[in-house]
Design a protein around this motif. Sequence first.
Motif, PDB file in Angstrom:
ATOM      1  N   MET A  82      -5.397 -40.248  42.476  1.00  0.00           N
ATOM      2  CA  MET A  82      -5.022 -39.272  43.501  1.00  0.00           C
ATOM      3  C   MET A  82      -5.155 -37.849  42.956  1.00  0.00           C
ATOM      4  O   MET A  82      -5.646 -36.952  43.654  1.00  0.00           O
ATOM      5  CB  MET A  82      -3.597 -39.538  43.984  1.00  0.00           C
ATOM      6  N   THR A  83      -4.764 -37.643  41.717  1.00  0.00           N
ATOM      7  CA  THR A  83      -4.886 -36.318  41.092  1.00  0.00           C
ATOM      8  C   THR A  83      -6.359 -35.927  40.978  1.00  0.00           C
ATOM      9  O   THR A  83      -6.734 -34.790  41.280  1.00  0.00           O
ATOM     10  CB  THR A  83      -4.218 -36.321  39.698  1.00  0.00           C
ATOM     11  N   ALA A  84      -7.187 -36.869  40.564  1.00  0.00           N
ATOM     12  CA  ALA A  84      -8.622 -36.608  40.452  1.00  0.00           C
ATOM     13  C   ALA A  84      -9.218 -36.265  41.814  1.00  0.00           C
ATOM     14  O   ALA A  84     -10.024 -35.335  41.939  1.00  0.00           O
ATOM     15  CB  ALA A  84      -9.335 -37.811  39.837  1.00  0.00           C
ATOM     16  N   GLN A  85      -8.814 -36.963  42.854  1.00  0.00           N
ATOM     17  CA  GLN A  85      -9.322 -36.691  44.193  1.00  0.00           C
ATOM     18  C   GLN A  85      -8.884 -35.309  44.660  1.00  0.00           C
ATOM     19  O   GLN A  85      -9.675 -34.570  45.243  1.00  0.00           O
ATOM     20  CB  GLN A  85      -8.846 -37.760  45.176  1.00  0.00           C
ATOM     21  N   LEU A  86      -7.632 -34.948  44.401  1.00  0.00           N
ATOM     22  CA  LEU A  86      -7.150 -33.614  44.776  1.00  0.00           C
ATOM     23  C   LEU A  86      -7.912 -32.524  44.015  1.00  0.00           C
ATOM     24  O   LEU A  86      -8.240 -31.475  44.593  1.00  0.00           O
ATOM     25  CB  LEU A  86      -5.648 -33.503  44.517  1.00  0.00           C
ATOM     26  N   MET A  87      -8.194 -32.786  42.754  1.00  0.00           N
ATOM     27  CA  MET A  87      -8.967 -31.813  41.986  1.00  0.00           C
ATOM     28  C   MET A  87     -10.381 -31.674  42.544  1.00  0.00           C
ATOM     29  O   MET A  87     -10.915 -30.566  42.630  1.00  0.00           O
ATOM     30  CB  MET A  87      -9.003 -32.221  40.512  1.00  0.00           C
ATOM     31  N   GLU A  88     -10.996 -32.775  42.929  1.00  0.00           N
ATOM     32  CA  GLU A  88     -12.326 -32.733  43.545  1.00  0.00           C
ATOM     33  C   GLU A  88     -12.296 -31.897  44.825  1.00  0.00           C
ATOM     34  O   GLU A  88     -13.185 -31.084  45.065  1.00  0.00           O
ATOM     35  CB  GLU A  88     -12.825 -34.158  43.855  1.00  0.00           C
ATOM     36  N   GLU A  89     -11.279 -32.095  45.645  1.00  0.00           N
ATOM     37  CA  GLU A  89     -11.158 -31.323  46.883  1.00  0.00           C
ATOM     38  C   GLU A  89     -10.963 -29.847  46.579  1.00  0.00           C
ATOM     39  O   GLU A  89     -11.541 -28.986  47.254  1.00  0.00           O
ATOM     40  CB  GLU A  89     -10.010 -31.865  47.734  1.00  0.00           C
ATOM     41  N   ASP A  90     -10.167 -29.530  45.559  1.00  0.00           N
ATOM     42  CA  ASP A  90      -9.987 -28.138  45.159  1.00  0.00           C
ATOM     43  C   ASP A  90     -11.303 -27.528  44.679  1.00  0.00           C
ATOM     44  O   ASP A  90     -11.627 -26.387  45.013  1.00  0.00           O
ATOM     45  CB  ASP A  90      -8.923 -28.017  44.059  1.00  0.00           C
ATOM     46  N   LEU A  91     -12.067 -28.300  43.901  1.00  0.00           N
ATOM     47  CA  LEU A  91     -13.365 -27.812  43.437  1.00  0.00           C
ATOM     48  C   LEU A  91     -14.334 -27.624  44.606  1.00  0.00           C
ATOM     49  O   LEU A  91     -15.120 -26.677  44.626  1.00  0.00           O
ATOM     50  CB  LEU A  91     -13.951 -28.756  42.387  1.00  0.00           C
ATOM     51  N   ASP A  92     -14.289 -28.526  45.591  1.00  0.00           N
ATOM     52  CA  ASP A  92     -15.106 -28.365  46.792  1.00  0.00           C
ATOM     53  C   ASP A  92     -14.785 -27.035  47.471  1.00  0.00           C
ATOM     54  O   ASP A  92     -15.683 -26.304  47.900  1.00  0.00           O
ATOM     55  CB  ASP A  92     -14.872 -29.510  47.790  1.00  0.00           C
ATOM     56  N   THR A  93     -13.495 -26.729  47.579  1.00  0.00           N
ATOM     57  CA  THR A  93     -13.059 -25.486  48.215  1.00  0.00           C
ATOM     58  C   THR A  93     -13.550 -24.276  47.424  1.00  0.00           C
ATOM     59  O   THR A  93     -14.054 -23.308  48.001  1.00  0.00           O
ATOM     60  CB  THR A  93     -11.515 -25.452  48.341  1.00  0.00           C
TER      61      THR A  93
END
Length: 195
Positions: free
Chosen positions: A12-23
């Motif tokens: 879940m942390t990795a997915q949130l980081m991916e979304e932050d990087l997308d942003t």
Amino acid sequence: MARDDGLKIFLMTAQLMEEDLDTVEQDLALDLGRARNASTGEAGDYYPQIEHAFRAEAKEMAPHYEVFYSLERTIRALVADSLEAADGAGWWNDPSRVSPRIKDDCEARLKKEEDTGVTLRSEDPLDFSTFGELGQIITSNWDVFGALFKSEKAVTRIMANLNTLRGPIAHCTLLAEDEVVRLRLSVRDWFRQME
């Protein structure tokens, strides 16, 4: 904490980081090289059928296209903004600013594209000018552009170099190693003229 819970938290942390990087990539118009798939859209279904060598060449040429695209758009904006500041919105229709031949050729290209029924790339005829025509507009309006550049002859030479380099980039052939260097130097020369 159970091992499965730890794994879930990690994912879940990795997915949130991916979304932050997308942003971050989207907000700053960056490419951090995180693309999951080289293909996009429906064309992606056929992308694997294209020879690997051509795909590798495309990847190699992409940065040069990006530089040239950005530079050409910058030069078009400079031309439009400078001439509009000097003469107002009607500068395009002033034969002392844009030669009738260039104006007619650009408008003919716009009309030709309009007649194909595809979405127009632009409604601004200047966007249908060639790189050589942009150079002619700049040098024939030196009363406006002379304050921005150091030398008319240098601008003419740089635009000629860039126009030559544009060929392989725009027509999907590899840019030779020496020409990659020449592109970098020509871009530097262009901006150095404006310092």
